[in-house]
Design a protein around this motif. Structure first.
Motif, PDB file in Angstrom:
ATOM      1  N   ARG A 157      11.185 -36.559 -46.525  1.00  0.00           N
ATOM      2  CA  ARG A 157      11.239 -37.738 -45.512  1.00  0.00           C
ATOM      3  C   ARG A 157      12.628 -38.200 -45.345  1.00  0.00           C
ATOM      4  N   GLU A 158      13.318 -38.213 -46.364  1.00  0.00           N
ATOM      5  CA  GLU A 158      14.972 -38.566 -46.086  1.00  0.00           C
ATOM      6  C   GLU A 158      15.675 -37.730 -45.473  1.00  0.00           C
ATOM      7  N   ARG A 159      15.584 -36.482 -45.629  1.00  0.00           N
ATOM      8  CA  ARG A 159      16.080 -35.497 -45.051  1.00  0.00           C
ATOM      9  C   ARG A 159      15.724 -35.384 -43.515  1.00  0.00           C
ATOM     10  N   GLU A 160      14.441 -35.722 -43.144  1.00  0.00           N
ATOM     11  CA  GLU A 160      13.797 -35.880 -41.649  1.00  0.00           C
ATOM     12  C   GLU A 160      14.711 -37.182 -41.132  1.00  0.00           C
ATOM     13  N   VAL A 161      14.574 -38.146 -41.903  1.00  0.00           N
ATOM     14  CA  VAL A 161      15.393 -39.272 -41.293  1.00  0.00           C
ATOM     15  C   VAL A 161      16.958 -39.018 -40.951  1.00  0.00           C
ATOM     16  N   LEU A 162      17.698 -38.407 -41.983  1.00  0.00           N
ATOM     17  CA  LEU A 162      19.022 -37.993 -41.798  1.00  0.00           C
ATOM     18  C   LEU A 162      19.219 -37.142 -40.648  1.00  0.00           C
ATOM     19  N   ASP A 163      18.283 -36.180 -40.503  1.00  0.00           N
ATOM     20  CA  ASP A 163      18.305 -35.229 -39.139  1.00  0.00           C
ATOM     21  C   ASP A 163      18.285 -36.280 -38.039  1.00  0.00           C
ATOM     22  N   LEU A 164      17.548 -37.150 -38.123  1.00  0.00           N
ATOM     23  CA  LEU A 164      17.680 -37.814 -36.737  1.00  0.00           C
ATOM     24  C   LEU A 164      18.582 -38.802 -36.550  1.00  0.00           C
ATOM     25  N   VAL A 165      19.042 -39.381 -37.769  1.00  0.00           N
ATOM     26  CA  VAL A 165      20.468 -39.997 -37.574  1.00  0.00           C
ATOM     27  C   VAL A 165      21.394 -39.210 -36.832  1.00  0.00           C
ATOM     28  N   ALA A 166      21.783 -37.968 -37.608  1.00  0.00           N
ATOM     29  CA  ALA A 166      22.612 -36.897 -36.977  1.00  0.00           C
ATOM     30  C   ALA A 166      22.558 -36.645 -35.602  1.00  0.00           C
ATOM     31  N   HIS A 167      21.355 -36.879 -34.926  1.00  0.00           N
ATOM     32  CA  HIS A 167      21.015 -36.686 -33.654  1.00  0.00           C
ATOM     33  C   HIS A 167      21.528 -37.742 -32.978  1.00  0.00           C
ATOM     34  N   GLY A 168      21.700 -38.907 -33.633  1.00  0.00           N
ATOM     35  CA  GLY A 168      22.403 -40.263 -33.091  1.00  0.00           C
ATOM     36  C   GLY A 168      21.378 -41.176 -32.603  1.00  0.00           C
ATOM     37  N   LEU A 169      20.136 -41.127 -33.230  1.00  0.00           N
ATOM     38  CA  LEU A 169      19.320 -41.996 -32.982  1.00  0.00           C
ATOM     39  C   LEU A 169      19.446 -43.158 -33.836  1.00  0.00           C
ATOM     40  N   PRO A 170      19.156 -44.558 -33.017  1.00  0.00           N
ATOM     41  CA  PRO A 170      19.185 -45.715 -34.000  1.00  0.00           C
ATOM     42  C   PRO A 170      17.956 -45.931 -34.680  1.00  0.00           C
ATOM     43  N   ASN A 171      17.988 -46.942 -35.686  1.00  0.00           N
ATOM     44  CA  ASN A 171      16.968 -47.137 -36.583  1.00  0.00           C
ATOM     45  C   ASN A 171      15.545 -47.186 -35.801  1.00  0.00           C
ATOM     46  N   ALA A 172      15.524 -47.989 -34.447  1.00  0.00           N
ATOM     47  CA  ALA A 172      14.295 -48.401 -33.903  1.00  0.00           C
ATOM     48  C   ALA A 172      13.891 -46.781 -33.294  1.00  0.00           C
ATOM     49  N   ALA A 173      14.623 -46.358 -32.690  1.00  0.00           N
ATOM     50  CA  ALA A 173      13.920 -45.122 -32.137  1.00  0.00           C
ATOM     51  C   ALA A 173      13.441 -44.226 -33.152  1.00  0.00           C
ATOM     52  N   ILE A 174      14.164 -44.134 -34.398  1.00  0.00           N
ATOM     53  CA  ILE A 174      13.674 -43.263 -35.713  1.00  0.00           C
ATOM     54  C   ILE A 174      12.219 -43.815 -35.916  1.00  0.00           C
ATOM     55  N   ALA A 175      12.240 -45.265 -36.072  1.00  0.00           N
ATOM     56  CA  ALA A 175      10.836 -45.678 -36.577  1.00  0.00           C
ATOM     57  C   ALA A 175       9.868 -45.319 -35.846  1.00  0.00           C
ATOM     58  N   ALA A 176      10.143 -45.427 -34.356  1.00  0.00           N
ATOM     59  CA  ALA A 176       8.960 -44.926 -33.512  1.00  0.00           C
ATOM     60  C   ALA A 176       8.776 -43.650 -33.421  1.00  0.00           C
ATOM     61  N   ARG A 177       9.623 -42.785 -33.754  1.00  0.00           N
ATOM     62  CA  ARG A 177       9.600 -41.318 -33.714  1.00  0.00           C
ATOM     63  C   ARG A 177       8.788 -41.094 -34.863  1.00  0.00           C
ATOM     64  N   LEU A 178       8.965 -41.591 -36.108  1.00  0.00           N
ATOM     65  CA  LEU A 178       8.260 -41.400 -37.306  1.00  0.00           C
ATOM     66  C   LEU A 178       7.061 -42.248 -37.510  1.00  0.00           C
ATOM     67  N   PHE A 179       6.644 -42.994 -36.634  1.00  0.00           N
ATOM     68  CA  PHE A 179       5.474 -44.105 -37.032  1.00  0.00           C
ATOM     69  C   PHE A 179       5.753 -44.793 -38.149  1.00  0.00           C
ATOM     70  N   LEU A 180       7.175 -45.499 -38.320  1.00  0.00           N
ATOM     71  CA  LEU A 180       7.498 -46.094 -39.551  1.00  0.00           C
ATOM     72  C   LEU A 180       8.097 -47.681 -39.011  1.00  0.00           C
ATOM     73  N   SER A 181       7.892 -48.513 -39.890  1.00  0.00           N
ATOM     74  CA  SER A 181       8.608 -49.802 -39.515  1.00  0.00           C
ATOM     75  C   SER A 181       9.838 -49.664 -39.482  1.00  0.00           C
ATOM     76  N   GLU A 182      10.631 -50.416 -38.867  1.00  0.00           N
ATOM     77  CA  GLU A 182      12.330 -50.495 -38.838  1.00  0.00           C
ATOM     78  C   GLU A 182      13.012 -50.735 -40.241  1.00  0.00           C
ATOM     79  N   LYS A 183      12.203 -51.603 -40.842  1.00  0.00           N
ATOM     80  CA  LYS A 183      12.567 -51.974 -42.248  1.00  0.00           C
ATOM     81  C   LYS A 183      12.562 -50.849 -43.048  1.00  0.00           C
ATOM     82  N   THR A 184      11.510 -49.974 -43.196  1.00  0.00           N
ATOM     83  CA  THR A 184      11.161 -48.722 -43.818  1.00  0.00           C
ATOM     84  C   THR A 184      12.331 -47.889 -43.553  1.00  0.00           C
ATOM     85  N   VAL A 185      12.635 -47.694 -42.420  1.00  0.00           N
ATOM     86  CA  VAL A 185      13.797 -46.864 -41.970  1.00  0.00           C
ATOM     87  C   VAL A 185      15.079 -47.481 -42.556  1.00  0.00           C
ATOM     88  N   ARG A 186      15.487 -48.384 -42.478  1.00  0.00           N
ATOM     89  CA  ARG A 186      16.727 -49.066 -42.849  1.00  0.00           C
ATOM     90  C   ARG A 186      16.687 -48.655 -44.595  1.00  0.00           C
TER      91      ARG A 186
END
Length: 218
Positions: A157-186
């Motif tokens: 999961r952390e590697r998945e988040v890092l990949d999306l961060v590397a794609h330039g996505l902000p936390n809100a977009a990552i949260a929506a993509r992975l069906f997580l809360s923004e707090k969890t993504v942070r």
């Protein structure tokens, strides 16, 4: 002179069991103190006699050698179990997970079995040649798989988040993509920065892209 190494032989084939016991009995430094014909009886005999080493077959009635090995190593951590079997397959890994210290095939010579007993009594790991090749190949392939995965210290999961961060996505977009809360993504991003020893999100992005994460170069 030190006391002989006390051994119990567990095997359901009486001729082989007694043959091993007789062969080991010829050694001055080894004393076969007991035998058993199945896994459950083996556990009881070993618990009662508390030998230094157990020679354990795998394919037996009474639960077989793997659960017997697990029970013995859990109850008697000072007793080393060496598997002695016909099984030239991935049973070695089940035996090792159960706590076995060694794995030999029944084609082994009596002198090889005696050497294995002495090594196990010194808490050394011991494998027959073909089994050693299988174990080494397994760990070599495991290292290769680990090397092929960037940042093996990260969870999937952390590697998945890092990949999306590397794609330039902000936390809100990552949260929506992975069906997580923004707090969890942070929290996940913070964990990633800590594990990568990255001082900032930008530094983590640079490390990720160097490792092949993020957008594919044009």
């Amino acid at each position: 002179m030190s006391a002989p190494i006390r051994v119990v032989v567990v095997d359901d084939h009486p001729l082989y069991r007694e043959g091993v016991a007789d062969a080991l009995g010829d050694a001055d430094d080894i004393d076969v103190v007991g035998t058993a014909a199945d896994g459950q009886t083996g556990v009881a005999v070993v618990t009662d006699l508390r030998p230094d080493v157990v020679l354990m077959d795998l394919r037996m009635p009474g639960g077989g050698g793997v659960p017997a090995t697990a029970a013995i190593t859990a109850r008697l951590p000072g007793t080393s179990v060496v598997v002695l079997t016909m099984s030239d397959d991935d049973s070695v890994f089940a035996a090792l997970r159960a706590g076995a210290r060694g794995y030999l095939l029944k084609e082994s010579e009596g002198a090889d079995i005696a050497r294995a007993v002495r090594a196990a009594a010194r808490s050394e790991a011991v494998f027959g040649p073909r089994i050693a090749d299988r174990v080494l190949a397994f760990f070599a392939s495991s290292r290769a798989r680990a090397a092929a995965v960037p940042f093996p210290d990260l969870t999937d999961r952390e590697r998945e988040v890092l990949d999306l961060v590397a794609h330039g996505l902000p936390n809100a977009a990552i949260a929506a993509r992975l069906f997580l809360s923004e707090k969890t993504v942070r929290n996940r991003v913070s964990d990633v920065l800590t594990k990568l020893h990255a001082a900032s999100r930008a530094e983590a992005v640079a490390l990720a892209r160097d490792a092949g994460l993020g957008p594919t170069p044009a």
